[in-house]
Design a protein around this motif. Structure first.
Motif, PDB file in Angstrom:
ATOM      1  N   VAL A 122       0.834  -1.205   0.000  1.00 57.19           N
ATOM      2  CA  VAL A 122       0.000   0.000   0.000  1.00 57.19           C
ATOM      3  C   VAL A 122       0.869   1.256   0.000  1.00 57.19           C
ATOM      4  N   LEU A 123       1.944   1.252   0.794  1.00 55.27           N
ATOM      5  CA  LEU A 123       2.850   2.400   0.820  1.00 55.27           C
ATOM      6  C   LEU A 123       3.471   2.636  -0.550  1.00 55.27           C
ATOM      7  N   GLY A 124       3.776   1.554  -1.263  1.00 58.12           N
ATOM      8  CA  GLY A 124       4.407   1.694  -2.572  1.00 58.12           C
ATOM      9  C   GLY A 124       3.451   2.123  -3.660  1.00 58.12           C
ATOM     10  N   THR A 125       2.212   1.618  -3.610  1.00 55.48           N
ATOM     11  CA  THR A 125       1.253   1.905  -4.681  1.00 55.48           C
ATOM     12  C   THR A 125       0.319   3.059  -4.351  1.00 55.48           C
ATOM     13  N   ALA A 126       0.264   3.456  -3.066  1.00 57.37           N
ATOM     14  CA  ALA A 126      -0.661   4.503  -2.597  1.00 57.37           C
ATOM     15  C   ALA A 126      -2.100   4.141  -2.933  1.00 57.37           C
ATOM     16  N   SER A 127      -2.402   2.844  -2.939  1.00 64.30           N
ATOM     17  CA  SER A 127      -3.754   2.386  -3.258  1.00 64.30           C
ATOM     18  C   SER A 127      -4.142   1.261  -2.317  1.00 64.30           C
ATOM     19  N   SER A 128      -5.242   1.446  -1.575  1.00 65.05           N
ATOM     20  CA  SER A 128      -5.715   0.390  -0.684  1.00 65.05           C
ATOM     21  C   SER A 128      -6.351  -0.752  -1.467  1.00 65.05           C
ATOM     22  N   GLU A 129      -6.821  -0.475  -2.681  1.00 68.47           N
ATOM     23  CA  GLU A 129      -7.437  -1.520  -3.507  1.00 68.47           C
ATOM     24  C   GLU A 129      -6.446  -2.622  -3.846  1.00 68.47           C
ATOM     25  N   SER A 130      -5.148  -2.271  -3.902  1.00 67.45           N
ATOM     26  CA  SER A 130      -4.143  -3.236  -4.335  1.00 67.45           C
ATOM     27  C   SER A 130      -4.011  -4.417  -3.382  1.00 67.45           C
ATOM     28  N   VAL A 131      -4.482  -4.277  -2.142  1.00 67.76           N
ATOM     29  CA  VAL A 131      -4.336  -5.370  -1.166  1.00 67.76           C
ATOM     30  C   VAL A 131      -5.663  -5.932  -0.677  1.00 67.76           C
ATOM     31  N   LEU A 132      -6.775  -5.441  -1.189  1.00 61.18           N
ATOM     32  CA  LEU A 132      -8.076  -5.941  -0.739  1.00 61.18           C
ATOM     33  C   LEU A 132      -8.222  -7.445  -0.939  1.00 61.18           C
ATOM     34  N   PRO A 133      -7.874  -7.980  -2.104  1.00 63.03           N
ATOM     35  CA  PRO A 133      -8.021  -9.438  -2.271  1.00 63.03           C
ATOM     36  C   PRO A 133      -7.196 -10.229  -1.255  1.00 63.03           C
ATOM     37  N   LYS A 134      -5.962  -9.789  -1.009  1.00 60.83           N
ATOM     38  CA  LYS A 134      -5.105 -10.516  -0.071  1.00 60.83           C
ATOM     39  C   LYS A 134      -5.636 -10.428   1.359  1.00 60.83           C
ATOM     40  N   LEU A 135      -6.163  -9.274   1.735  1.00 60.84           N
ATOM     41  CA  LEU A 135      -6.703  -9.122   3.085  1.00 60.84           C
ATOM     42  C   LEU A 135      -7.952  -9.962   3.283  1.00 60.84           C
ATOM     43  N   LEU A 136      -8.743 -10.121   2.245  1.00 55.64           N
ATOM     44  CA  LEU A 136      -9.914 -10.986   2.328  1.00 55.64           C
ATOM     45  C   LEU A 136      -9.496 -12.428   2.611  1.00 55.64           C
ATOM     46  N   GLU A 137      -8.310 -12.784   2.161  1.00 54.70           N
ATOM     47  CA  GLU A 137      -7.788 -14.118   2.440  1.00 54.70           C
ATOM     48  C   GLU A 137      -7.182 -14.209   3.833  1.00 54.70           C
ATOM     49  N   LYS A 138      -6.379 -13.211   4.221  1.00 61.63           N
ATOM     50  CA  LYS A 138      -5.558 -13.328   5.420  1.00 61.63           C
ATOM     51  C   LYS A 138      -6.317 -13.126   6.729  1.00 61.63           C
ATOM     52  N   LEU A 139      -7.281 -12.200   6.751  1.00 65.55           N
ATOM     53  CA  LEU A 139      -7.921 -11.865   8.024  1.00 65.55           C
ATOM     54  C   LEU A 139      -8.624 -13.038   8.703  1.00 65.55           C
ATOM     55  N   PRO A 140      -9.216 -13.979   7.966  1.00 69.67           N
ATOM     56  CA  PRO A 140      -9.755 -15.153   8.661  1.00 69.67           C
ATOM     57  C   PRO A 140      -8.668 -15.913   9.416  1.00 69.67           C
ATOM     58  N   GLY A 141      -7.430 -15.806   8.964  1.00 72.89           N
ATOM     59  CA  GLY A 141      -6.320 -16.429   9.670  1.00 72.89           C
ATOM     60  C   GLY A 141      -6.005 -15.738  10.972  1.00 72.89           C
ATOM     61  N   TYR A 142      -6.549 -14.524  11.161  1.00 74.92           N
ATOM     62  CA  TYR A 142      -6.340 -13.813  12.421  1.00 74.92           C
ATOM     63  C   TYR A 142      -7.529 -14.004  13.375  1.00 74.92           C
ATOM     64  N   GLY A 143      -8.467 -14.834  12.984  1.00 77.22           N
ATOM     65  CA  GLY A 143      -9.538 -15.176  13.911  1.00 77.22           C
ATOM     66  C   GLY A 143     -10.936 -14.756  13.503  1.00 77.22           C
ATOM     67  N   ALA A 144     -11.063 -13.760  12.613  1.00 79.35           N
ATOM     68  CA  ALA A 144     -12.397 -13.334  12.179  1.00 79.35           C
ATOM     69  C   ALA A 144     -12.990 -14.388  11.248  1.00 79.35           C
ATOM     70  N   SER A 145     -14.272 -14.640  11.384  1.00 77.59           N
ATOM     71  CA  SER A 145     -14.901 -15.635  10.515  1.00 77.59           C
ATOM     72  C   SER A 145     -14.903 -15.136   9.074  1.00 77.59           C
ATOM     73  N   ARG A 146     -14.952 -16.101   8.161  1.00 72.17           N
ATOM     74  CA  ARG A 146     -14.977 -15.734   6.745  1.00 72.17           C
ATOM     75  C   ARG A 146     -16.205 -14.901   6.406  1.00 72.17           C
ATOM     76  N   GLN A 147     -17.325 -15.174   7.094  1.00 64.24           N
ATOM     77  CA  GLN A 147     -18.542 -14.422   6.845  1.00 64.24           C
ATOM     78  C   GLN A 147     -18.374 -12.964   7.269  1.00 64.24           C
ATOM     79  N   ALA A 148     -17.777 -12.743   8.441  1.00 60.82           N
ATOM     80  CA  ALA A 148     -17.571 -11.378   8.926  1.00 60.82           C
ATOM     81  C   ALA A 148     -16.616 -10.619   8.027  1.00 60.82           C
ATOM     82  N   VAL A 149     -15.539 -11.270   7.622  1.00 63.83           N
ATOM     83  CA  VAL A 149     -14.564 -10.615   6.734  1.00 63.83           C
ATOM     84  C   VAL A 149     -15.217 -10.252   5.412  1.00 63.83           C
ATOM     85  N   GLY A 150     -15.985 -11.185   4.857  1.00 62.62           N
ATOM     86  CA  GLY A 150     -16.619 -10.941   3.563  1.00 62.62           C
ATOM     87  C   GLY A 150     -17.641  -9.829   3.588  1.00 62.62           C
ATOM     88  N   LEU A 151     -18.268  -9.602   4.739  1.00 63.99           N
ATOM     89  CA  LEU A 151     -19.273  -8.547   4.848  1.00 63.99           C
ATOM     90  C   LEU A 151     -18.667  -7.204   5.251  1.00 63.99           C
TER      91      LEU A 151
END
Length: 460
Positions: free
Chosen positions: A279-308
């Protein structure tokens, strides 16, 4: 089962540091700065590399948001669960956005940004970039009725073609509700088809992200080469103050929220550090949205909560944007010698609460909605937008980073409040981020076919 046991007994070796995406992007940023300073003309010409990378990323953002929100609603199983998560997230968004605006205004007065620049500095900078700023300002004239109407699409495909994230969210919510109303036997093949399409998009993003170092190099080289050292020196205090303000917001405000909800902020930041670097390099939060949708369930949030929550936060929970707008209006008022009254300050806050929600729905993002705020205020000179346009690229890096971190915290908090959180996964992620990532990938691979492609697996 034997292959699974063997895999668990012999975990994959850690990749060398130099093979990591975060390291490669970091090196690309340094090289971009060097090229931009030593060969500014060459640096300015490399804008094309950054633009190509961001365009490729954006092609998948709207479809992925649609797929993850629909999957999140379908996985929730009932409207009550969806409503609980959505309402909790909305209340959180409004509270924290208000705090961010107040924080940005207070920081601007504390650092006294723009004071002493006077009309000379304003007129000098206005000559450079005036045409760009005027173009952006012309896009910002919108009434509340127009803004509200623009949230609702008049064409299913058009919302995706124009990249209107709020419209895509509306379509996804309605489509997900319609899918949830079908009988299970009719719903299953549709969910399976969406999962297959989702998997294809995730692999698409995987391939594009290999170009992140090249895109980052071009974007940073352009930012430095096009603006030059004079602009950087003239507005250095504003940029420095803004970065200190963003760091303070993450450490103090988001830190306090994490403390209240027993979230390890440092552990979370370490878990998403690669995404922060991108994000710092591209100045765009969109560039990491797909990856965050994958990673955050690994931090404990349910896939349903992350997806919503995560895609919705990209439209409604823009902490960095709110801070930028607060500091920007104070900077311009100081630069033009305008004293803002308490009444005007209250009006500005009300305007910013509205316009900040449109940052994801208009071309030009944060700067365009900032132009909308300045225009709607009636007492901040519109021509002053050019004063900030020269350094917007540098400030947008911090804006996007704060937006991403703020949305990650919002997702975890919402998941905890709604009983959609697994503390064991969070503990593993805090202790060993790579192990947590491997675990969530394994969970996806072992899931039933109908489960694949749901929010947790929005892989990059």
């Amino acid at each position: 089962m034997s292959s699974i046991s063997h895999s668990s007994a012999s975990p994959p070796k850690k990749k060398p540091v130099w093979k990591g995406l975060g390291f490669q992007v970091g090196v690309s940023m340094v090289l971009g700065v060097v090229v931009g300073l030593i060969w500014p003309e060459l640096g300015a010409s490399l804008k094309l590399l950054g633009d190509i990378f961001l365009r490729l990323i954006k092609t998948a953002v709207a479809p992925l948001v649609f797929l993850t929100v629909v999957a999140g609603i379908a996985a929730a199983g009932d409207f009550k669960r969806v409503g609980k998560v959505g309402l909790t997230a909305t209340i959180y968004f409004e509270i924290v956005s208000t705090i961010a605006i107040v924080y940005g205004l207070a920081a601007a007065y504390l650092f006294n940004v723009g004071r002493g620049m006077g009309h000379v500095a304003a007129s000098q900078q206005a000559e450079k970039g005036a045409a760009n700023a005027a173009k952006l300002a012309s896009q910002s004239h919108t009434t509340f009725d127009q803004f509200l109407l623009n949230v609702f699409p008049d064409n299913f495909v058009g919302a995706f073609a124009k990249g209107e994230l709020l419209q895509v969210l509306v379509i996804a919510i309605i489509f997900g509700a319609a899918l949830l109303s079908l009988k299970p036997d009719k719903r299953a093949p549709i969910e399976g088809g969406l999962a297959t399409i989702s998997n294809a998009f995730f692999e698409f993003i995987h391939l594009i992200m290999k170009l992140a170092p090249v895109g980052t190099f071009g974007a940073v080289a352009y930012a430095v080469g096009a603006n030059g050292t004079d602009v950087l020196i003239a507005l250095a205090w504003l940029v420095l103050s803004f970065y200190l303000t963003i760091i303070g917001f993450i450490a103090i405000v988001l830190g306090a929220i994490c403390l209240i909800f027993r979230i390890n902020l440092l552990g979370l930041l370490r878990y998403i550090k690669d995404e922060i670097i991108v994000v710092l390099g591209t100045a765009s939060s969109e560039s990491v949205l797909p990856k965050l949708l994958e990673k955050l369930p690994g931090y404990g949030a349910s896939r349903q909560a992350v997806g919503l929550v995560m895609p919705t936060g990209y439209a409604f929970n823009l902490d960095g944007t709110s801070i930028y707008m607060g500091m920007g209006v104070v900077f311009l008022s100081h630069a033009y010698g305008i004293d803002i009254t308490w009444t005007q300050l209250g009006t500005l806050m009300a305007i910013m609460l509205l316009t900040s929600k449109g940052a994801a729905t208009v071309s030009g993002g944060t700067f365009v909605v900032f132009a909308a705020t300045v225009t709607a205020s009636g007492f901040i000179p519109v021509e002053g937008l050019a004063l900030l346009f020269g350094v917007y690229r540098f400030m947008s890096m911090a804006v996007a980073t704060c937006n991403v971190v703020g949305n990650c915290v919002a997702t975890i908090v919402t998941a905890k409040l709604c009983g959609e959180f697994d503390p064991a996964k969070a503990a593993l992620a805090n202790r060993d981020p790579q192990a947590a990532e491997r675990a969530i990938v394994s969970e996806f691979e072992l899931a039933a076919p109908a489960e694949r492609g749901r929010p947790a697996m929005a892989a990059t």
